[in-house]
Scaffold this motif. Structure first.
Motif, PDB file in Angstrom:
ATOM      1  N   GLY A  69      40.319   2.338  32.833  1.00 31.54           N
ATOM      2  CA  GLY A  69      41.850   2.745  32.225  1.00 31.54           C
ATOM      3  C   GLY A  69      42.220   4.114  32.881  1.00 31.54           C
ATOM      4  O   GLY A  69      41.704   4.572  33.885  1.00 31.54           O
ATOM      5  N   MET A  70      43.009   4.625  32.181  1.00 30.23           N
ATOM      6  CA  MET A  70      43.499   5.961  32.616  1.00 30.23           C
ATOM      7  C   MET A  70      42.624   7.212  32.445  1.00 30.23           C
ATOM      8  O   MET A  70      42.698   8.131  33.234  1.00 30.23           O
ATOM      9  N   GLY A  71      41.593   7.080  31.653  1.00 29.75           N
ATOM     10  CA  GLY A  71      40.925   8.343  31.146  1.00 29.75           C
ATOM     11  C   GLY A  71      41.820   9.226  30.587  1.00 29.75           C
ATOM     12  O   GLY A  71      42.654   8.847  29.972  1.00 29.75           O
ATOM     13  N   ASP A  72      41.414  10.591  30.263  1.00 32.78           N
ATOM     14  CA  ASP A  72      42.159  11.425  29.431  1.00 32.78           C
ATOM     15  C   ASP A  72      42.281  12.904  30.226  1.00 32.78           C
ATOM     16  O   ASP A  72      42.459  13.891  29.371  1.00 32.78           O
ATOM     17  N   LYS A  73      41.677  12.950  31.345  1.00 31.12           N
ATOM     18  CA  LYS A  73      41.701  14.338  32.096  1.00 31.12           C
ATOM     19  C   LYS A  73      43.167  14.949  32.513  1.00 31.12           C
ATOM     20  O   LYS A  73      43.322  16.003  32.721  1.00 31.12           O
ATOM     21  N   GLN A  74      44.190  13.940  32.273  1.00 26.53           N
ATOM     22  CA  GLN A  74      45.449  14.447  33.019  1.00 26.53           C
ATOM     23  C   GLN A  74      46.255  15.131  31.896  1.00 26.53           C
ATOM     24  O   GLN A  74      45.914  15.256  30.757  1.00 26.53           O
ATOM     25  N   SER A  75      47.266  15.875  32.470  1.00 23.79           N
ATOM     26  CA  SER A  75      48.392  16.838  31.632  1.00 23.79           C
ATOM     27  C   SER A  75      48.748  16.243  30.332  1.00 23.79           C
ATOM     28  O   SER A  75      49.096  14.992  30.554  1.00 23.79           O
ATOM     29  N   GLU A  76      49.268  16.977  29.555  1.00 22.69           N
ATOM     30  CA  GLU A  76      50.250  16.461  28.290  1.00 22.69           C
ATOM     31  C   GLU A  76      51.348  15.803  28.991  1.00 22.69           C
ATOM     32  O   GLU A  76      52.191  14.641  28.521  1.00 22.69           O
ATOM     33  N   LYS A  77      51.866  16.579  29.972  1.00 26.79           N
ATOM     34  CA  LYS A  77      53.135  16.339  30.637  1.00 26.79           C
ATOM     35  C   LYS A  77      53.032  14.625  31.300  1.00 26.79           C
ATOM     36  O   LYS A  77      53.874  13.930  31.100  1.00 26.79           O
TER      37      LYS A  77
END
Length: 287
Positions: free
Chosen positions: A60-68
């Protein structure tokens, strides 16, 4: 061997991009869109418990990317990789191998986490080997302009930096081979991206095929229904035809990674070509 479906999180993507040249009036029959033209998507992974190995297919995507970043993908639902692993009785540190169908962010983003000290990135699975293939790795680390936004260096390079990167060796010119490294079959497909790997697993008397992006949803079964994201759409047509004809001929069970509402399907030959036969949940088939 025991298999566990792992739900890593739901999101949305533009329906037009997901169906390419197919008119909206057709694809909305199977994949209805919201007011923003977005359709429901899953990031459904698969965990293989086999002896002393615990193999996770995609993350999956994970969760480390920015809110944007996540704002573009309209995350929804309560699923997460860690919660789904825990439901199966495991922790990410138990994973021995992570098999990646390909290195687009929605398939490999969960491999890497932010370093808690705020300096760089770390593998999310500290005891695992990460498996891709050399052709696809080279394609991903030197991305073309079309796929550059999908191959994020923070998702990819830390696998190599940690020493955990490993390559599946393609040993035949044929599109299908049995992997000596992980002991299941692999169909190599080049239409979506270079050397995407589609696993084929024999389980409890059935053949389960993890479709990844060769067949994103049940709505993509008709051959012309090809994603706008595919780099070689005409090649996808040929690969889908081979894949779906084999699935219909041999009653393969197709595990859908991205279909938020259909977990596993079978297909059949009809006078209109290969079409949907039945839909199942994993528990209906294997519990």
């Amino acid at each position: 061997m025991t298999l566990h479906p792992i739900e890593s999180g739901n999101f949305k993507l533009d329906g037009g991009a997901m169906f390419g040249v197919v008119p909206k009036s057709l694809w909305t029959r199977t994949n209805p869109a919201d007011a923003n033209n977005m359709i429901d998507m899953a990031a459904r992974c698969l965990l293989i418990e086999d002896g002393d190995r615990l193999i996770l297919i995609d993350t999956g995507m994970g969760d480390k990317q920015s809110e944007k970043f996540f704002g573009y993908y309209y995350m929804w639902g309560d699923h997460s990789l860690d919660a789904s692993l825990a439901k199966a009785g495991f922790h990410r540190d138990d994973i021995t191998d992570v098999f990646l169908t390909h290195l687009h962010f929605d398939h490999c983003g969960g491999c890497i986490i932010n370093n808690p000290n705020g300096n760089g990135y770390l593998p999310a699975f500290k005891n695992a080997k990460f498996w891709t293939n050399e052709n696809h790795w080279n394609w991903a680390v030197n991305p073309n302009a079309r796929e550059k936004a999908s191959f994020l260096k923070e998702n990819i390079l830390p696998m190599q930096d940690s020493g955990q990167l490993n390559f599946i060796k393609k040993t035949t010119k044929d599109s299908f081979q049995t992997s000596s490294e992980l002991d299941f079959g692999i169909f190599f497909a080049d239409g979506h991206t270079e050397k995407q790997m589609i696993p084929r697993i024999d389980y409890k008397g059935k053949t389960l095929v993890f479709a990844a992006d060769l067949l994103p949803t049940a709505g993509h079964i008709p051959l012309p229904y090809v994603m706008g994201y595919d780099t070689r759409p005409l090649l996808t047509l040929d690969e889908k035809a081979q894949f779906l004809n084999e699935a219909a001929d041999h009653n393969h069970y197709i595990f859908l990674e991205h279909d938020a509402h259909n977990e596993i399907i079978t297909v059949q030959h009809t006078d209109k070509g290969v079409r949907l036969k039945d839909t199942y949940t994993f528990n209906q088939l294997f519990k």
